[in-house]
Scaffold this motif. Structure first.
Motif, PDB file in Angstrom:
ATOM      1  N   PRO A 202       0.949  -1.244  -0.142  1.00  0.00           N
ATOM      2  CA  PRO A 202      -0.093  -0.121  -0.059  1.00  0.00           C
ATOM      3  C   PRO A 202       0.906   1.272  -0.023  1.00  0.00           C
ATOM      4  N   GLY A 203       0.352   2.217  -0.880  1.00  0.00           N
ATOM      5  CA  GLY A 203       1.289   3.393  -0.937  1.00  0.00           C
ATOM      6  C   GLY A 203       2.213   3.375  -1.882  1.00  0.00           C
ATOM      7  N   ASP A 204       2.853   2.349  -2.582  1.00  0.00           N
ATOM      8  CA  ASP A 204       3.688   2.178  -3.699  1.00  0.00           C
ATOM      9  C   ASP A 204       2.952   2.720  -4.864  1.00  0.00           C
ATOM     10  N   ARG A 205       4.128   3.351  -5.451  1.00  0.00           N
ATOM     11  CA  ARG A 205       3.197   4.098  -7.048  1.00  0.00           C
ATOM     12  C   ARG A 205       3.466   3.104  -7.999  1.00  0.00           C
ATOM     13  N   LEU A 206       2.623   2.940  -8.900  1.00  0.00           N
ATOM     14  CA  LEU A 206       2.819   2.383 -10.170  1.00  0.00           C
ATOM     15  C   LEU A 206       3.320   3.389 -11.349  1.00  0.00           C
TER      16      LEU A 206
ATOM     17  N   GLN B 229     -10.365  -2.193  -6.174  1.00  0.00           N
ATOM     18  CA  GLN B 229      -9.962  -1.594  -5.119  1.00  0.00           C
ATOM     19  C   GLN B 229      -8.508  -2.165  -4.686  1.00  0.00           C
ATOM     20  N   ILE B 230      -7.646  -2.317  -5.865  1.00  0.00           N
ATOM     21  CA  ILE B 230      -6.457  -2.689  -5.489  1.00  0.00           C
ATOM     22  C   ILE B 230      -5.495  -1.542  -5.668  1.00  0.00           C
ATOM     23  N   ILE B 231      -5.734  -0.721  -6.482  1.00  0.00           N
ATOM     24  CA  ILE B 231      -5.011   0.555  -6.855  1.00  0.00           C
ATOM     25  C   ILE B 231      -5.902   1.894  -6.630  1.00  0.00           C
ATOM     26  N   VAL B 232      -5.367   2.972  -6.524  1.00  0.00           N
ATOM     27  CA  VAL B 232      -6.249   4.315  -6.534  1.00  0.00           C
ATOM     28  C   VAL B 232      -5.409   5.051  -7.277  1.00  0.00           C
ATOM     29  N   THR B 233      -5.951   5.711  -8.160  1.00  0.00           N
ATOM     30  CA  THR B 233      -5.587   6.831  -8.930  1.00  0.00           C
ATOM     31  C   THR B 233      -6.048   8.211  -8.597  1.00  0.00           C
ATOM     32  N   ARG B 234      -5.471   9.190  -8.499  1.00  0.00           N
ATOM     33  CA  ARG B 234      -5.509  10.459  -8.100  1.00  0.00           C
ATOM     34  C   ARG B 234      -5.010  11.550  -9.031  1.00  0.00           C
ATOM     35  N   ARG B 235      -5.584  12.460  -9.618  1.00  0.00           N
ATOM     36  CA  ARG B 235      -5.009  13.315 -10.604  1.00  0.00           C
ATOM     37  C   ARG B 235      -3.931  14.124  -9.869  1.00  0.00           C
ATOM     38  N   GLY B 236      -2.700  13.965 -10.614  1.00  0.00           N
ATOM     39  CA  GLY B 236      -1.739  14.934 -10.087  1.00  0.00           C
ATOM     40  C   GLY B 236      -0.853  13.985  -9.225  1.00  0.00           C
ATOM     41  N   ALA B 237      -1.281  13.038  -8.545  1.00  0.00           N
ATOM     42  CA  ALA B 237      -0.646  12.428  -7.471  1.00  0.00           C
ATOM     43  C   ALA B 237      -0.228  10.821  -7.938  1.00  0.00           C
ATOM     44  N   GLY B 238      -0.569  10.637  -9.059  1.00  0.00           N
ATOM     45  CA  GLY B 238      -0.378   9.231  -9.754  1.00  0.00           C
ATOM     46  C   GLY B 238      -1.226   7.961  -9.331  1.00  0.00           C
ATOM     47  N   THR B 239      -0.804   6.918  -9.488  1.00  0.00           N
ATOM     48  CA  THR B 239      -1.622   5.512  -9.115  1.00  0.00           C
ATOM     49  C   THR B 239      -0.673   5.007  -8.240  1.00  0.00           C
TER      50      THR B 239
END
Length: 135
Positions: A26-30, A58-68
């Motif tokens: 959790p928290g690692d960036r793709l 709900q395995i990944i989360v994508t936020r604009r500007g913050a990445g996945t």
């Protein structure tokens, strides 16, 4: 052994497996979709489809500007998804071709290549498009 799964499913399963085993936490960036697609020799739409399915699960989360990033609690969800997924059907691969590719695949794996990367390299060698090969 080559997978009969579509490329987007191979990407999705690879990430699921990395989350399940703790390689991704959790928290690692793709990587960004385009960068990941380029690395794998796939179309950006293929990786985008995999990411979309992972986000829906709900395995990944994508936020604009913050990445996945890998979502909180993703490891438990990944374990459940992997455990409940139907097993991959046996490939009707020609045994002679399998024998021909066994050594190069083993070499690629020994160099750290993941199966999805090996498949992308085979597609590239065949000269086919990133989405599904050249035939």
């Amino acid at each position: 052994m080559p997978s009969p799964r579509p490329p987007y499913e191979q990407v999705r399963r690879e990430i699921l497996e990395q989350v399940r085993t703790g390689e991704l936490a959790p928290g690692d960036r793709l990587p960004a979709i385009r960068a990941h697609a380029e690395d794998l020799g796939l179309a950006a739409g293929t990786v985008a489809r995999a990411y979309k399915l992972l986000e829906e699960a709900q395995i990944i989360v994508t936020r604009r500007g913050a990445g996945t990033t890998i979502a909180p609690g993703a490891a438990a969800r990944a374990r459940r998804l992997v455990e409940t997924a139907p097993e991959e059907a046996a490939s009707p691969a020609d045994p002679g071709l399998v024998a021909l590719f066994a050594a190069p695949v083993a070499t690629a794996r020994a160099r750290g290549a993941r199966d999805v990367e090996v498949l992308a390299a085979v597609r590239a060698a065949l000269g086919g498009p990133g989405e599904g090969g050249g035939s």
